[in-house]
Motif scaffolding. Sequence first.
Motif, PDB file in Angstrom:
ATOM      1  N   ALA A   1      -3.395  97.463  10.535  1.00  0.00           N
ATOM      2  CA  ALA A   1      -3.969  98.716  11.016  1.00  0.00           C
ATOM      3  C   ALA A   1      -2.880  99.735  11.314  1.00  0.00           C
ATOM      4  N   SER A   2      -1.808  99.298  11.940  1.00  0.00           N
ATOM      5  CA  SER A   2      -0.731 100.217  12.279  1.00  0.00           C
ATOM      6  C   SER A   2      -0.062 100.771  11.032  1.00  0.00           C
ATOM      7  N   LEU A   3       0.161  99.917  10.043  1.00  0.00           N
ATOM      8  CA  LEU A   3       0.790 100.365   8.802  1.00  0.00           C
ATOM      9  C   LEU A   3      -0.105 101.371   8.071  1.00  0.00           C
ATOM     10  N   ALA A   4      -1.407 101.059   7.980  1.00  0.00           N
ATOM     11  CA  ALA A   4      -2.336 101.951   7.288  1.00  0.00           C
ATOM     12  C   ALA A   4      -2.486 103.282   8.015  1.00  0.00           C
ATOM     13  N   ARG A   5      -2.362 103.240   9.353  1.00  0.00           N
ATOM     14  CA  ARG A   5      -2.499 104.460  10.148  1.00  0.00           C
ATOM     15  C   ARG A   5      -1.265 105.349  10.013  1.00  0.00           C
ATOM     16  N   THR A   6      -0.125 104.737   9.755  1.00  0.00           N
ATOM     17  CA  THR A   6       1.138 105.476   9.749  1.00  0.00           C
ATOM     18  C   THR A   6       1.488 106.034   8.380  1.00  0.00           C
ATOM     19  N   ALA A   7       1.309 105.226   7.332  1.00  0.00           N
ATOM     20  CA  ALA A   7       1.785 105.606   5.995  1.00  0.00           C
ATOM     21  C   ALA A   7       0.631 105.614   4.996  1.00  0.00           C
ATOM     22  N   ALA A   8       0.714 106.533   4.043  1.00  0.00           N
ATOM     23  CA  ALA A   8      -0.301 106.615   2.983  1.00  0.00           C
ATOM     24  C   ALA A   8       0.399 106.871   1.661  1.00  0.00           C
ATOM     25  N   LEU A   9      -0.110 106.219   0.614  1.00  0.00           N
ATOM     26  CA  LEU A   9       0.435 106.368  -0.733  1.00  0.00           C
ATOM     27  C   LEU A   9      -0.596 107.042  -1.624  1.00  0.00           C
ATOM     28  N   VAL A  10      -0.155 108.038  -2.383  1.00  0.00           N
ATOM     29  CA  VAL A  10      -0.981 108.640  -3.432  1.00  0.00           C
ATOM     30  C   VAL A  10      -0.316 108.262  -4.752  1.00  0.00           C
ATOM     31  N   ALA A  11      -0.993 107.426  -5.530  1.00  0.00           N
ATOM     32  CA  ALA A  11      -0.375 106.819  -6.708  1.00  0.00           C
ATOM     33  C   ALA A  11      -0.369 107.765  -7.896  1.00  0.00           C
ATOM     34  N   GLN A  12       0.364 107.340  -8.942  1.00  0.00           N
ATOM     35  CA  GLN A  12       0.466 108.125 -10.167  1.00  0.00           C
ATOM     36  C   GLN A  12      -0.901 108.389 -10.797  1.00  0.00           C
ATOM     37  N   VAL A  13      -1.673 107.312 -10.942  1.00  0.00           N
ATOM     38  CA  VAL A  13      -2.974 107.426 -11.601  1.00  0.00           C
ATOM     39  C   VAL A  13      -4.049 107.530 -10.525  1.00  0.00           C
TER      40      VAL A  13
END
Length: 628
Positions: A427-439
Motif C-alpha cells: 500500500a505504501s509503495l502504491a501510494r508513493t510511486a506510480a508508473l505510466v508505461a510505454q504502451v
Amino acid sequence: MASKTSRDVLGRGLAVLGRAIREQPRIFAVAVTGSVLFGLMVIASAYVVGTVVGDVVVPAIARGSVAAGTLALAAAALFGISVLRVVGIFGRRLGAGYMQYRLQAAYRRRVTRRYLELPLSWHHRNATGTLLSNANSDVEAAWYPIAPLPFAVGTLVMLVGAVASLFATDWALALVGLAVFPALFMLNVIYSRRMAPRQARAQRLRAEVSGIAHESFDGALVVKTMGREAQETARFGSRAGELRDALIAVGRLRGVFDPMLETLPSLGTLAVLVVGTFRLRQGAISVAELVSVAFLFTVLAFPVRAIGWVLAELPRSVAGWDRLRRVLDATGEMPYGDRELAADEAGPATLAFADVGFAYEPAEAHLPGAEVLGEVTFTVPAGKTVALVGPTGAGKSTVASLAVRLVDPRSGTVTLDGVDVRQLTAASLARTAALVAQVPFVFDDTVRANIALDRPGITDDDVWAALRLAEADGFVAALPDGLDTMVGERGTSLSGGQRQRLTLARALAGRPRLLVLDDATSAVDPRVEAAILAGLRAADRPGAPGASILVVAYRRATIALADEVIYLEQGRVVARGTHTELLATVPGYADLVTAYEQAEVERSAQEPQPYDPDADPLHSGLEIEVDR
C-alpha cells in the motif's frame, strides 16, 4: 513403462479427488448420502418389482382377479420407493454440482491471486494464452470428475448391497454377479489407462490454441498493418487441426469402449435369465426372485457407468491439475516488507539507485541470465525532473520497472526517501510511486472507471483534476457522454495520444509523490507534452503536492525541461548533467538526440496536417502515431 504410467495416473487422479473431498467434506457428504439413498432404493425397487410380479401379477393372472388391498399396497410400495429415489437424485445432483462449481471458483481465484503475487520475470516466461488456459480450461478439467464422483461412490455401495442380496437369494446367481461386476470394473480401468495420454495431449493443445488465439487478438493491429492475416490464420489452423485430431482420438477410443461398457451389463442380464431359468426349474428360486435379480441387473447398467465416467475423466483431471500446480507451486515471489512512508507526508519523494545490477531470468533455469544493468547509480531529488536517455536496449524501461518495484535488482538497492523499496508495504509503495508505461492500456469501460479504478476516495473532481494535468480534459469533455463514455476494448475508440493521456491521468488521480514516465507521451504533440510536464512540476497544483519525475525521453524539447539528464549505454550510466552539458561533451548523446529529432521532424512532415484525431472520438490509430 506404459502400464506403470497408467497406474500412476490412476493413483494421482484418485489423490486429486481426495483433495477435493477434503476441501468440501460437508457438501460431498450431502451428495454421497443422496447417491447412497438412490442406490439402496434401486436395489429395493428390484425386489419390490420381483415381489409384485411373483405375488401379485402371477397370482392375478392365474385367478383372473386381484384384491384391491393387495394392489393398493403394491402401488404404495412402488410410489414410496420412487419418491425416495427422487430425493436421492436431487441430493446427489445438487451436492455434486455445488461442489464442482465451488471448487472451480475457488481455484480460479487462487490461480489469479498467484498470478498477481508472481514477479514479472515469471510472467515473461509464460505466454498470456497459457495463463488464461490455466485459469479456465485447466481448472474445469481438474474438477470435472467431481460431478459423477458422488454417483460413483453411491454405486460402489449399491454394488456391495447388490452382491450381498444376490448371495442371500441364490449362490449361482451371485456367481454371475461376481463375474459381471469385476469385469465392468476392469474394463473401466483399461479404458482409463488407454485414455490417459490422449487426454493429456488434448489438454496441452487446448492451452496452445488459446495462446495462439490470444497473440493474434492482442496483435490485431500489427497483423492487419503488416498484412499477416493469412499467415496467422495458417498458424492457428495448424494447431487447431492438431487439437481436432487429438479430440478425435479421444472420441474414437470412447467409441470402442462405450458399446462394451453398455453391452456387459446386458450380457449379465441374459446370463441371469439363463441360469435363473435353470435354477427355477430345479425349484431353487421362485419367480419373484428370478424377476428381482433380472430387474436388478437391468437397472444396475446405468449406475455402474458412473464409475466409468469418473475413471475416464481422471486422465484429463490429472493433466489439468498438473498444469494448475505449475502455477500454484511457482516460485519467485516478491514479498513486501512492513515499512510505511507517511501517507500525509508533504512534498515529493526522493528516488535513489545505488550500484544497481539486474539480469532477466532466462526461459530455462539452468542458463545464465544476460546482464541488463550494471552498477547503475543516480538520484531523483525531491521535486526535480530527471530524464533518462539512451539507445534502444540500454535498459531504460528496466530502470523504470525497478523504480516502482515491478522487478527487484540482482544487486544494489533502490530507495524511496531513504527506505529500500523491498521493505515497504504494498500500500505504501502504491501510494508513493506510480508508473505510466510505454504502451497505454485502457480497459473496456467508461473514462471514469479507467481513471478511478475503484480506488477509495477518488471523486469526479479528482478525476477532472487529473485529466486537466494530463491535458486530457478537453477531448474528454467533447466525448458524447463525458466521463461516462465507453472507450472500447483497449481504448480502440481513442487515438494513441488520447490513450496515453488517459493512462497518465489514471496515475495522477492517485496523487503519487514520484511519477515514472516510461516514454509515456511519445504519441502526444510536443507542445502538449511540454504543457503536461510543466503542470506536473508545479508545486502548487490543486489538491496535491508536486511530484518528483523520472521520465524516459527521446525528444529534445522534453529532455530540455529536465533538471538533470542520465545517459545510459549498454545498461550503464555513461554520463550525467544538464541537456546542454551533455550535448557539448558526450558525442554519443548528441548523435542520439539529433537522430531522434530528425526522425520526429520527418514523421511530422509525413502526417496529413488538416486531420485532428482529438476531434474524432472514433479514431483508432497505432501506438506510434503523433496525437495532434
